[in-house]
Design a protein around this motif. Sequence first.
Motif, PDB file in Angstrom:
ATOM      1  N   LEU A  78      -0.207   2.252  -2.793  1.00 47.94           N
ATOM      2  CA  LEU A  78      -0.070   0.798  -2.839  1.00 47.94           C
ATOM      3  C   LEU A  78       1.258   0.363  -3.453  1.00 47.94           C
ATOM      4  O   LEU A  78       1.762   0.985  -4.381  1.00 47.94           O
ATOM      5  CB  LEU A  78      -1.225   0.181  -3.626  1.00 47.94           C
ATOM      6  CG  LEU A  78      -2.617   0.386  -3.040  1.00 47.94           C
ATOM      7  CD1 LEU A  78      -3.663  -0.238  -3.957  1.00 47.94           C
ATOM      8  CD2 LEU A  78      -2.715  -0.210  -1.633  1.00 47.94           C
ATOM      9  N   ASP A 113       0.897  -5.362  -2.867  1.00 46.47           N
ATOM     10  CA  ASP A 113      -0.413  -5.198  -2.243  1.00 46.47           C
ATOM     11  C   ASP A 113      -1.479  -5.741  -3.179  1.00 46.47           C
ATOM     12  O   ASP A 113      -1.263  -5.867  -4.391  1.00 46.47           O
ATOM     13  CB  ASP A 113      -0.685  -3.721  -1.937  1.00 46.47           C
ATOM     14  CG  ASP A 113       0.155  -3.193  -0.782  1.00 46.47           C
ATOM     15  OD1 ASP A 113       0.405  -3.948   0.161  1.00 46.47           O
ATOM     16  OD2 ASP A 113       0.551  -2.008  -0.848  1.00 46.47           O
ATOM     17  N   GLN A 172       1.368  -6.649   3.756  1.00 48.80           N
ATOM     18  CA  GLN A 172       0.577  -6.380   2.556  1.00 48.80           C
ATOM     19  C   GLN A 172      -0.835  -5.938   2.936  1.00 48.80           C
ATOM     20  O   GLN A 172      -1.414  -6.423   3.907  1.00 48.80           O
ATOM     21  CB  GLN A 172       0.489  -7.632   1.678  1.00 48.80           C
ATOM     22  CG  GLN A 172       1.805  -8.049   1.038  1.00 48.80           C
ATOM     23  CD  GLN A 172       1.742  -9.476   0.544  1.00 48.80           C
ATOM     24  OE1 GLN A 172       1.810 -10.426   1.326  1.00 48.80           O
ATOM     25  NE2 GLN A 172       1.581  -9.635  -0.763  1.00 48.80           N
ATOM     26  N   THR A 190      -4.841  -5.242   1.468  1.00 50.09           N
ATOM     27  CA  THR A 190      -5.826  -5.542   0.434  1.00 50.09           C
ATOM     28  C   THR A 190      -6.834  -4.407   0.354  1.00 50.09           C
ATOM     29  O   THR A 190      -7.405  -4.005   1.375  1.00 50.09           O
ATOM     30  CB  THR A 190      -6.562  -6.855   0.726  1.00 50.09           C
ATOM     31  OG1 THR A 190      -5.632  -7.935   0.721  1.00 50.09           O
ATOM     32  CG2 THR A 190      -7.636  -7.121  -0.325  1.00 50.09           C
ATOM     33  N   ARG A 207      -1.732  -1.430   7.215  1.00 50.76           N
ATOM     34  CA  ARG A 207      -0.362  -1.934   7.082  1.00 50.76           C
ATOM     35  C   ARG A 207       0.319  -2.132   8.439  1.00 50.76           C
ATOM     36  O   ARG A 207       1.157  -3.019   8.602  1.00 50.76           O
ATOM     37  CB  ARG A 207       0.451  -0.981   6.202  1.00 50.76           C
ATOM     38  CG  ARG A 207       1.652  -1.683   5.550  1.00 50.76           C
ATOM     39  CD  ARG A 207       2.449  -0.801   4.633  1.00 50.76           C
ATOM     40  NE  ARG A 207       1.780  -0.287   3.466  1.00 50.76           N
ATOM     41  CZ  ARG A 207       1.491  -0.989   2.373  1.00 50.76           C
ATOM     42  NH1 ARG A 207       1.781  -2.285   2.327  1.00 50.76           N
ATOM     43  NH2 ARG A 207       0.904  -0.419   1.333  1.00 50.76           N
TER      44      ARG A 207
END
Length: 329
Positions: free
Chosen positions: A60, A64, A142, A144, A230
Motif C-alpha cells: 500500500l 491508499d 488509489q 481501499t 489498482r
Amino acid sequence: MSSSTPAPSPEAQLDIFATATRIALSDEKYRSYMLSGKIGGMYYSPRGQEFVAASVAAHLRRDDYVVTTYRGLHDQVAKGVPLRDLWAEYLGKAAGTCGGKGGPMHVTAPEYGLMVTTGVVGAGLPIANGLGLSAQMRGTDQVTVVNFGDGASNIGAFHEALNLASVWRLPVVFVCQNNKYAEYTPLREGTSVESIATRAAGYSMPGVTVDGNDPIAMYQVAGDAIGRARRGAGPTLLEAMTFRFHGHVMGDQQGYMPKEELAAAMANDPLPRFRAQLIESGAATVEQIEAVEAAAAAEVADAAEFAFDAPLPDPAELTTDVYAEGAAA
C-alpha cells in the motif's frame, strides 16, 4: 497456490517482520498496562494476527485507504500511523490522531490513509465502497482495503458491499481476518460455509483463502488483489486464516475455546516462527533481526512514555467536532 506476485525480497521480508514486531510489542505493552491497572477502558487485542496487516500494507501507498475494526491496532500500525500519535489516541490524549476523542475503537488518521476504525461489526464494508467510488470518480489508482472478522461475513452489509463493489468494479480489497471466532461464537456454529472466500462466487469476484500467518503467502495474494484493484479490474475477497491469542476483549477468559486449540496456536506463534525462517533462509542475519527488535522496542517505549506524559484534551473540546463551523441552518 499460484500467484502473479513474486515472493518478497529479503529486504521486504525484513520490513514485514519489523512491522509485525512493532505491532506485537505495542500490543504486549498496552495489555501489560491494562493488567497492572495503569490504564482502563476497552481493548481488543490482535496478537497473533500481525502478519495479515503487515503483509497487506507492504503493497500500500500512503494515499491508499484502509478501513478497520475495533480490533485494529495491527492495521493502524501497518498503515504507517506514527506510534506516538497512535498511543496518545489510545490513552485519550490531546496529541492523539483524533485529539483523544476516539480512543482505541475509533482511530482515524486520514493523512496516513487510515480512514475509519469502526466499533460496529461489518460497518466498514459499505464505507470502503464509498472510498473506492471516490477514487474511481476522481480517476486515481488509489486502492481501499477493508478489514473485518469472520462474523461480519454473516451480516447484510457484507453481502450488499460485495455485490455493489462487483457491479461498479470498485478498487476495493475485502480482507476477512478469519480468526475462527466471532466474539464468543466458533465459526462452525454460526457460519453456513466452510470457507468464507467461496462466497465471492456469488458476486462474480475472485475469492482466495490464504494462511494469514504465513507472511510470504499473505504478501503474494495481497499483491495480486491490490494490483487487480489498482489497474481497474475490480474487487477481491481475501480470507486470511489466523488466530487471536487473547480472546474477544480484555478480561475474556476464553472458556468457549478448547484449551488445546489455544495452546497449539500460541505454540505456533507466527512471529518467532518467521524470525527463525528469516535466519534459516538467509534473508536476514541474527544481527539484523536483533537490530530491528531493539529499534521496535525503543520506539514502543518512547511512544508509551510520550502518551502518558501528554496532556488531556481541554474541556472546551467537548463542543468542537460536533457541528461544522458556519453550516447553514
